[in-house]
Design a protein around this motif. Structure first.
Motif, PDB file in Angstrom:
ATOM      1  N   ALA A 174       0.849  -1.196   0.000  1.00 59.10           N
ATOM      2  CA  ALA A 174       0.000   0.000   0.000  1.00 59.10           C
ATOM      3  C   ALA A 174       0.881   1.240   0.000  1.00 59.10           C
ATOM      4  O   ALA A 174       1.986   1.241   0.534  1.00 59.10           O
ATOM      5  CB  ALA A 174      -0.908  -0.005   1.231  1.00 59.10           C
ATOM      6  N   SER A 175       0.382   2.302  -0.587  1.00 62.05           N
ATOM      7  CA  SER A 175       1.115   3.559  -0.694  1.00 62.05           C
ATOM      8  C   SER A 175       0.540   4.563   0.304  1.00 62.05           C
ATOM      9  O   SER A 175      -0.657   4.858   0.277  1.00 62.05           O
ATOM     10  CB  SER A 175       0.990   4.089  -2.127  1.00 62.05           C
ATOM     11  N   ILE A 176       1.394   5.084   1.187  1.00 64.53           N
ATOM     12  CA  ILE A 176       0.992   6.021   2.236  1.00 64.53           C
ATOM     13  C   ILE A 176       1.708   7.348   1.999  1.00 64.53           C
ATOM     14  O   ILE A 176       2.940   7.376   1.911  1.00 64.53           O
ATOM     15  CB  ILE A 176       1.397   5.488   3.636  1.00 64.53           C
ATOM     16  N   PRO A 177       0.986   8.473   1.925  1.00 67.46           N
ATOM     17  CA  PRO A 177       1.655   9.765   1.728  1.00 67.46           C
ATOM     18  C   PRO A 177       2.497  10.132   2.950  1.00 67.46           C
ATOM     19  O   PRO A 177       2.032  10.040   4.080  1.00 67.46           O
ATOM     20  CB  PRO A 177       0.503  10.745   1.543  1.00 67.46           C
ATOM     21  N   LEU A 178       3.744  10.504   2.704  1.00 68.06           N
ATOM     22  CA  LEU A 178       4.628  10.919   3.783  1.00 68.06           C
ATOM     23  C   LEU A 178       4.923  12.416   3.661  1.00 68.06           C
ATOM     24  O   LEU A 178       5.141  12.910   2.558  1.00 68.06           O
ATOM     25  CB  LEU A 178       5.961  10.158   3.722  1.00 68.06           C
ATOM     26  N   PRO A 179       4.935  13.126   4.762  1.00 68.55           N
ATOM     27  CA  PRO A 179       5.305  14.540   4.693  1.00 68.55           C
ATOM     28  C   PRO A 179       6.746  14.695   4.204  1.00 68.55           C
ATOM     29  O   PRO A 179       7.567  13.856   4.536  1.00 68.55           O
ATOM     30  CB  PRO A 179       5.180  14.996   6.146  1.00 68.55           C
ATOM     31  N   PRO A 180       7.074  15.672   3.435  1.00 62.59           N
ATOM     32  CA  PRO A 180       6.144  16.653   2.866  1.00 62.59           C
ATOM     33  C   PRO A 180       5.472  16.092   1.627  1.00 62.59           C
ATOM     34  O   PRO A 180       6.135  15.727   0.670  1.00 62.59           O
ATOM     35  CB  PRO A 180       7.053  17.823   2.506  1.00 62.59           C
ATOM     36  N   THR A 181       4.142  15.982   1.667  1.00 57.69           N
ATOM     37  CA  THR A 181       3.359  15.479   0.543  1.00 57.69           C
ATOM     38  C   THR A 181       2.189  16.411   0.319  1.00 57.69           C
ATOM     39  O   THR A 181       1.518  16.806   1.268  1.00 57.69           O
ATOM     40  CB  THR A 181       2.836  14.059   0.831  1.00 57.69           C
ATOM     41  N   ARG A 182       1.939  16.745  -0.901  1.00 57.11           N
ATOM     42  CA  ARG A 182       0.819  17.614  -1.254  1.00 57.11           C
ATOM     43  C   ARG A 182      -0.361  16.750  -1.660  1.00 57.11           C
ATOM     44  O   ARG A 182      -0.257  15.934  -2.574  1.00 57.11           O
ATOM     45  CB  ARG A 182       1.228  18.521  -2.415  1.00 57.11           C
ATOM     46  N   LEU A 183      -1.469  16.897  -0.965  1.00 56.03           N
ATOM     47  CA  LEU A 183      -2.696  16.169  -1.279  1.00 56.03           C
ATOM     48  C   LEU A 183      -3.710  17.142  -1.863  1.00 56.03           C
ATOM     49  O   LEU A 183      -3.567  18.349  -1.725  1.00 56.03           O
ATOM     50  CB  LEU A 183      -3.270  15.532  -0.005  1.00 56.03           C
ATOM     51  N   SER A 184      -4.753  16.617  -2.464  1.00 59.60           N
ATOM     52  CA  SER A 184      -5.773  17.494  -3.040  1.00 59.60           C
ATOM     53  C   SER A 184      -6.447  18.352  -1.966  1.00 59.60           C
ATOM     54  O   SER A 184      -6.897  19.447  -2.245  1.00 59.60           O
ATOM     55  CB  SER A 184      -6.814  16.673  -3.784  1.00 59.60           C
ATOM     56  N   THR A 185      -6.510  17.875  -0.728  1.00 61.44           N
ATOM     57  CA  THR A 185      -7.160  18.621   0.352  1.00 61.44           C
ATOM     58  C   THR A 185      -6.177  19.394   1.217  1.00 61.44           C
ATOM     59  O   THR A 185      -6.568  20.033   2.166  1.00 61.44           O
ATOM     60  CB  THR A 185      -7.957  17.668   1.260  1.00 61.44           C
ATOM     61  N   GLY A 186      -4.904  19.347   0.924  1.00 60.65           N
ATOM     62  CA  GLY A 186      -3.908  20.045   1.729  1.00 60.65           C
ATOM     63  C   GLY A 186      -2.660  19.210   1.865  1.00 60.65           C
ATOM     64  O   GLY A 186      -2.443  18.274   1.105  1.00 60.65           O
ATOM     65  N   SER A 187      -1.862  19.535   2.834  1.00 61.00           N
ATOM     66  CA  SER A 187      -0.596  18.830   3.017  1.00 61.00           C
ATOM     67  C   SER A 187      -0.672  17.838   4.164  1.00 61.00           C
ATOM     68  O   SER A 187      -1.213  18.149   5.218  1.00 61.00           O
ATOM     69  CB  SER A 187       0.525  19.824   3.312  1.00 61.00           C
ATOM     70  N   ALA A 188      -0.118  16.644   3.937  1.00 60.90           N
ATOM     71  CA  ALA A 188       0.031  15.685   5.031  1.00 60.90           C
ATOM     72  C   ALA A 188       1.128  16.223   5.942  1.00 60.90           C
ATOM     73  O   ALA A 188       2.138  16.745   5.474  1.00 60.90           O
ATOM     74  CB  ALA A 188       0.416  14.323   4.479  1.00 60.90           C
ATOM     75  N   ASN A 189       0.922  16.116   7.241  1.00 61.75           N
ATOM     76  CA  ASN A 189       1.879  16.621   8.218  1.00 61.75           C
ATOM     77  C   ASN A 189       2.191  15.552   9.247  1.00 61.75           C
ATOM     78  O   ASN A 189       1.343  14.716   9.552  1.00 61.75           O
ATOM     79  CB  ASN A 189       1.296  17.836   8.966  1.00 61.75           C
ATOM     80  N   TRP A 190       3.383  15.626   9.802  1.00 59.92           N
ATOM     81  CA  TRP A 190       3.707  14.745  10.912  1.00 59.92           C
ATOM     82  C   TRP A 190       3.058  15.294  12.166  1.00 59.92           C
ATOM     83  O   TRP A 190       3.312  16.425  12.557  1.00 59.92           O
ATOM     84  CB  TRP A 190       5.214  14.662  11.129  1.00 59.92           C
ATOM     85  N   ALA A 191       2.212  14.516  12.820  1.00 57.95           N
ATOM     86  CA  ALA A 191       1.731  14.842  14.162  1.00 57.95           C
ATOM     87  C   ALA A 191       2.834  14.472  15.143  1.00 57.95           C
ATOM     88  O   ALA A 191       3.108  15.188  16.102  1.00 57.95           O
ATOM     89  CB  ALA A 191       0.457  14.085  14.480  1.00 57.95           C
ATOM     90  N   ILE A 192       3.470  13.324  14.892  1.00 57.71           N
ATOM     91  CA  ILE A 192       4.662  12.888  15.622  1.00 57.71           C
ATOM     92  C   ILE A 192       5.625  12.391  14.551  1.00 57.71           C
ATOM     93  O   ILE A 192       5.343  11.398  13.880  1.00 57.71           O
ATOM     94  CB  ILE A 192       4.362  11.760  16.624  1.00 57.71           C
ATOM     95  N   SER A 193       6.713  13.086  14.369  1.00 58.85           N
ATOM     96  CA  SER A 193       7.659  12.706  13.316  1.00 58.85           C
ATOM     97  C   SER A 193       8.486  11.499  13.749  1.00 58.85           C
ATOM     98  O   SER A 193       8.597  11.221  14.950  1.00 58.85           O
ATOM     99  CB  SER A 193       8.591  13.876  12.986  1.00 58.85           C
TER     100      SER A 193
END
Length: 158
Positions: free
Chosen positions: A107-126
């Motif tokens: 499976a493919s999981i967006p990792l920050p920094p990643t631009r999504l259609s609804t905004g950016s994925a961010n690390w809550a806990i890096s």
């Protein structure tokens, strides 16, 4: 011809990719950014809404927190990176029953920094802030505890 220099966001993404690869993660660079490809070493558990918040509180209170990605949107959505999915069939079944999505086997999981259609994925806990990457059974236990707490509150309120 004028010299061109990479932008600071390109450099940050490149540094992030190298850091992810040093951790042994398989990553792919896409037009939208960097994605983790789950494998036998690492998987992900996606939680939404109040369950995501309750699980995060449980993990923090018990010093079990690992890397967590926040996905922006109307409803809270978090992806917890985990290990040990290959040997946790019952835990994964329990997570599915609770409404979680377990990402494994490519499976493919967006990792920050990643631009999504609804905004950016961010690390809550890096990954650098987390003391470990928890086993999937720890997330399953947190989901079970959150469900039990919710059930207990319902019983007390009635």
């Amino acid at each position: 011809m004028p010299a061109t220099f990479p932008s600071s966001s390109t450099l940050a993404a490149s540094d992030a990719v190298q850091d992810y690869r040093r951790r042994g993660w398989t990553v792919a660079e896409t037009a939208n950014g960097v994605c983790l490809i789950t494998d036998e070493q690492i998987a992900a558990v996606e939680l939404t809404g109040p369950l995501a918040a309750e699980v995060r509180r449980f993990l923090r209170a018990n010093n079990l927190s690992g890397p967590v990605i926040e996905i922006p949107g109307a409803e809270r959505r978090e992806i917890h990176l985990v290990v040990g999915a290959a040997k946790a069939t019952l835990a994964i079944e329990a997570l599915h029953s609770a409404g979680a999505i377990v990402h494994t086997d490519g499976a493919s999981i967006p990792l920050p920094p990643t631009r999504l259609s609804t905004g950016s994925a961010n690390w809550a806990i890096s990954p650098t802030e987390a003391r470990w990457t928890p086993p999937v059974v720890a997330i399953s236990a947190a989901v079970r505890a959150a469900a039990a707490a919710r059930h207990h509150l319902t019983d007390v309120a009635c």
